[in-house]
Write an enzyme that holds these catalytic residues in place. Structure first.
Site, PDB file in Angstrom:
ATOM      1  N   HIS A 204       0.906  -1.132   0.007  1.00 40.06           N
ATOM      2  CA  HIS A 204       0.142  -0.228   0.072  1.00 40.06           C
ATOM      3  C   HIS A 204       0.899   1.198   0.008  1.00 40.06           C
ATOM      4  O   HIS A 204       0.237   2.409   0.053  1.00 40.06           O
ATOM      5  CB  HIS A 204      -0.996  -0.080   1.268  1.00 40.06           C
ATOM      6  CG  HIS A 204      -0.207   0.181   2.559  1.00 40.06           C
ATOM      7  ND1 HIS A 204       0.347  -1.042   3.120  1.00 40.06           N
ATOM      8  CD2 HIS A 204       0.278   1.139   3.176  1.00 40.06           C
ATOM      9  CE1 HIS A 204       1.090  -0.642   4.214  1.00 40.06           C
ATOM     10  NE2 HIS A 204       1.104   0.758   4.377  1.00 40.06           N
TER      11      HIS A 204
ATOM     12  N   HIS B 280       1.784   6.973  -0.880  1.00 37.06           N
ATOM     13  CA  HIS B 280       0.771   6.199  -0.105  1.00 37.06           C
ATOM     14  C   HIS B 280      -0.565   5.955  -0.883  1.00 37.06           C
ATOM     15  O   HIS B 280      -1.211   6.834  -1.090  1.00 37.06           O
ATOM     16  CB  HIS B 280       0.240   6.757   1.422  1.00 37.06           C
ATOM     17  CG  HIS B 280       0.297   5.898   2.314  1.00 37.06           C
ATOM     18  ND1 HIS B 280      -0.960   5.248   2.481  1.00 37.06           N
ATOM     19  CD2 HIS B 280       0.881   5.590   3.379  1.00 37.06           C
ATOM     20  CE1 HIS B 280      -1.003   4.610   3.609  1.00 37.06           C
ATOM     21  NE2 HIS B 280       0.332   4.563   4.213  1.00 37.06           N
TER      22      HIS B 280
END
Length: 148
Positions: free
Chosen positions: A57, A72
């Site tokens: 992620h 992110h």
């Protein structure tokens, strides 16, 4: 100066739009955020360098000048434990700007009740060192901001 490219396609919305106070208050560093298109795609390297951290992620790429950029993919996506993300590179790899790092689907993130908004942050940068921040529609590889 470091030119940081858009790692995903969507709308540049600024860090203030990130639904996480750590990012929206700039505590991680200055930068911006992209509200991605809701379709499967690739998240690419925003700069050339070495992948210092790689999670499904999120990833950090550090350039030869020592500057690191964090991408992110969504907020609270660590809770997905990698589900919906496919790594296309490995920690320690050298990548060129625009090289795919992670395949993901923002619509799956959103369907799971999380925000798919992607902060792109200049790590350890001082306030005011990021300028020329894009607004509106950005395509993968477009200039997102400059860091001097």
């Amino acid at each position: 100066m470091t030119t940081v490219l858009a790692p995903v396609e969507g709308a540049a919305v600024g860090l203030a739009a990130v639904p996480d106070p750590v990012f929206s208050a700039g505590m991680v560093g200055p930068g911006t955020a992209i509200d991605p298109l809701r379709e499967p795609g690739m998240a690419v390297a925003p700069i050339a360098g070495k992948i210092m951290k790689l999670h499904p992620h999120a990833y950090v790429i550090v350039g030869d000048d020592g500057r690191g950029v964090l991408v992110h993919l969504g907020i609270d996506t660590v809770q997905l434990k990698g589900e919906g993300f496919t790594l296309l590179a490995a920690e320690g790899d050298r990548v060129r700007a625009g090289q795919p790092v992670v395949a993901w689907d923002p619509s799956v993130v959103e369907a799971g009740g999380r925000s798919p908004v992607c902060p792109v942050v200049a790590l350890d940068a001082v306030a005011g060192s990021v300028w020329g921040v894009a607004a509106g529609t950005v395509h993968v590889g477009d200039e997102l901001f400059r860091w001097h």
